[in-house]
Design an enzyme around this catalytic site. Structure first.
Site, PDB file in Angstrom:
ATOM      1  N   ARG A  59       4.986   5.399 -16.421  1.00  0.00           N
ATOM      2  CA  ARG A  59       4.703   6.833 -16.534  1.00  0.00           C
ATOM      3  C   ARG A  59       5.694   7.554 -17.447  1.00  0.00           C
ATOM      4  O   ARG A  59       5.403   8.630 -17.967  1.00  0.00           O
ATOM      5  CB  ARG A  59       4.595   7.469 -15.150  1.00  0.00           C
ATOM      6  CG  ARG A  59       3.295   7.078 -14.446  1.00  0.00           C
ATOM      7  CD  ARG A  59       3.234   7.588 -13.027  1.00  0.00           C
ATOM      8  NE  ARG A  59       4.212   6.982 -12.151  1.00  0.00           N
ATOM      9  CZ  ARG A  59       4.073   5.820 -11.539  1.00  0.00           C
ATOM     10  NH1 ARG A  59       2.970   5.130 -11.698  1.00  0.00           N
ATOM     11  NH2 ARG A  59       5.010   5.332 -10.766  1.00  0.00           N
ATOM     12  N   GLU A  96      12.468   1.507  -4.371  1.00  0.00           N
ATOM     13  CA  GLU A  96      12.223   2.064  -3.038  1.00  0.00           C
ATOM     14  C   GLU A  96      11.307   1.084  -2.296  1.00  0.00           C
ATOM     15  O   GLU A  96      11.346   0.958  -1.077  1.00  0.00           O
ATOM     16  CB  GLU A  96      11.557   3.433  -3.210  1.00  0.00           C
ATOM     17  CG  GLU A  96      11.605   4.335  -2.010  1.00  0.00           C
ATOM     18  CD  GLU A  96      10.859   5.642  -2.258  1.00  0.00           C
ATOM     19  OE1 GLU A  96      10.366   5.860  -3.379  1.00  0.00           O
ATOM     20  OE2 GLU A  96      10.764   6.431  -1.305  1.00  0.00           O
TER      21      GLU A  96
HETATM   22  P1  AMP Z   1      13.738   4.299  -8.031  1.00  0.00           P
HETATM   23  O1  AMP Z   1      14.180   3.140  -8.850  1.00  0.00           O
HETATM   24  O2  AMP Z   1      13.843   4.043  -6.552  1.00  0.00           O
HETATM   25  O3  AMP Z   1      14.440   5.584  -8.431  1.00  0.00           O
HETATM   26  O4  AMP Z   1      12.178   4.496  -8.297  1.00  0.00           O
HETATM   27  C1  AMP Z   1      11.734   5.165  -9.408  1.00  0.00           C
HETATM   28  C2  AMP Z   1      10.559   4.476 -10.033  1.00  0.00           C
HETATM   29  O5  AMP Z   1       9.591   4.081  -9.076  1.00  0.00           O
HETATM   30  C3  AMP Z   1       9.865   5.436 -10.980  1.00  0.00           C
HETATM   31  O6  AMP Z   1       9.487   4.711 -12.147  1.00  0.00           O
HETATM   32  C4  AMP Z   1       8.679   5.936 -10.205  1.00  0.00           C
HETATM   33  O7  AMP Z   1       7.542   6.019 -11.025  1.00  0.00           O
HETATM   34  C5  AMP Z   1       8.471   4.936  -9.073  1.00  0.00           C
HETATM   35  N1  AMP Z   1       8.460   5.582  -7.746  1.00  0.00           N
HETATM   36  C6  AMP Z   1       9.338   5.386  -6.735  1.00  0.00           C
HETATM   37  N2  AMP Z   1       9.035   6.082  -5.649  1.00  0.00           N
HETATM   38  C7  AMP Z   1       7.922   6.781  -5.958  1.00  0.00           C
HETATM   39  C8  AMP Z   1       7.115   7.737  -5.244  1.00  0.00           C
HETATM   40  N3  AMP Z   1       7.411   8.116  -3.983  1.00  0.00           N
HETATM   41  N4  AMP Z   1       6.067   8.267  -5.891  1.00  0.00           N
HETATM   42  C9  AMP Z   1       5.775   7.907  -7.170  1.00  0.00           C
HETATM   43  N5  AMP Z   1       6.480   7.022  -7.891  1.00  0.00           N
HETATM   44  C10 AMP Z   1       7.546   6.460  -7.297  1.00  0.00           C
END
Ligand code: AMP
Length: 175
Positions: A59, A96
């Site tokens: 995205r 996550e």
């Molecule tokens: P993080 O590495 O945990 O900061 O996760 C960020 C990445 O995972 C980004 O590229 C987001 O597109 C995706 N992502 C993580 N959690 C979500 C969520 N609750 N909703 C949408 N995308 C998420």
């Protein structure tokens, strides 16, 4: 409520139970909301010293080119493993939900390049931290890390240390 938040769809339990997925396709589809979001980013980063805009797959690839075009800069893709054709450096990290990895072409960033990294959402910060490390391992300087959405309750900012982080929208755990 921020007009942009009204355009973002919550999808409960996607891709796994317990994750409240922020679906930004509904914002991107709305011409006024999309323009407002891009304009806010451009305002934030106008007059900042930036050489390249790096987008995180997938995205981040929707936002990075629009910003780069407005700012008159080039784009560097930070991609999922196995997608980039030439020699790459890879960083693995925890999400996550699950684990993942990002790759960047070895010659995409030159020492001293000031790079703005862009993604749709900051959750735990693992993805963005890996992106920063890829840029810095190449000798680049992270001039900024920009997100449409920050899930503030996950404290992802901490993972990014002193790097300048900007997000258009902050969400609490109950939103
Ligand atoms: P993080 O590495 O945990 O900061 O996760 C960020 C990445 O995972 C980004 O590229 C987001 O597109 C995706 N992502 C993580 N959690 C979500 C969520 N609750 N909703 C949408 N995308 C998420």
């Amino acid at each position: 409520m921020d007009v942009l938040k009204q355009k973002i769809r919550n999808v409960p339990d996607f891709p796994i139970p317990g994750i409240n997925f922020k679906d930004v396709t509904t914002l991107f589809k709305d011409p006024t909301a999309f323009r407002t979001a891009v304009d806010r980013f451009v305002t934030e980063y106008t007059d900042r010293s930036i050489d390249l805009v790096a987008g995180i797959e997938a995205r981040g690839f929707i936002l990075a080119p629009v910003l780069a075009y407005h700012m008159g800069k080039g784009i560097v893709p930070l991609r999922k493993p196995g997608k980039l054709p030439a020699e790459t450096r890879r960083i693995e990290f925890e999400l996550e939900y699950g684990t993942d990895a990002l790759e960047m072409h070895l010659d995409a960033v030159r020492p001293g390049d000031r790079v703005l990294i862009v993604d749709d959402l900051l959750a735990t910060g693992g993805t963005a931290a890996a992106a920063c490390q890829l840029v810095e391992d190449a000798g680049g300087i992270v001039a900024g890390v920009g997100f449409l959405i920050e899930l503030s309750f996950l404290d992802g900012r901490k993972r990014l240390g002193d790097r300048p982080v900007f997000s258009l929208l902050e969400y609490g755990a109950d939103e």
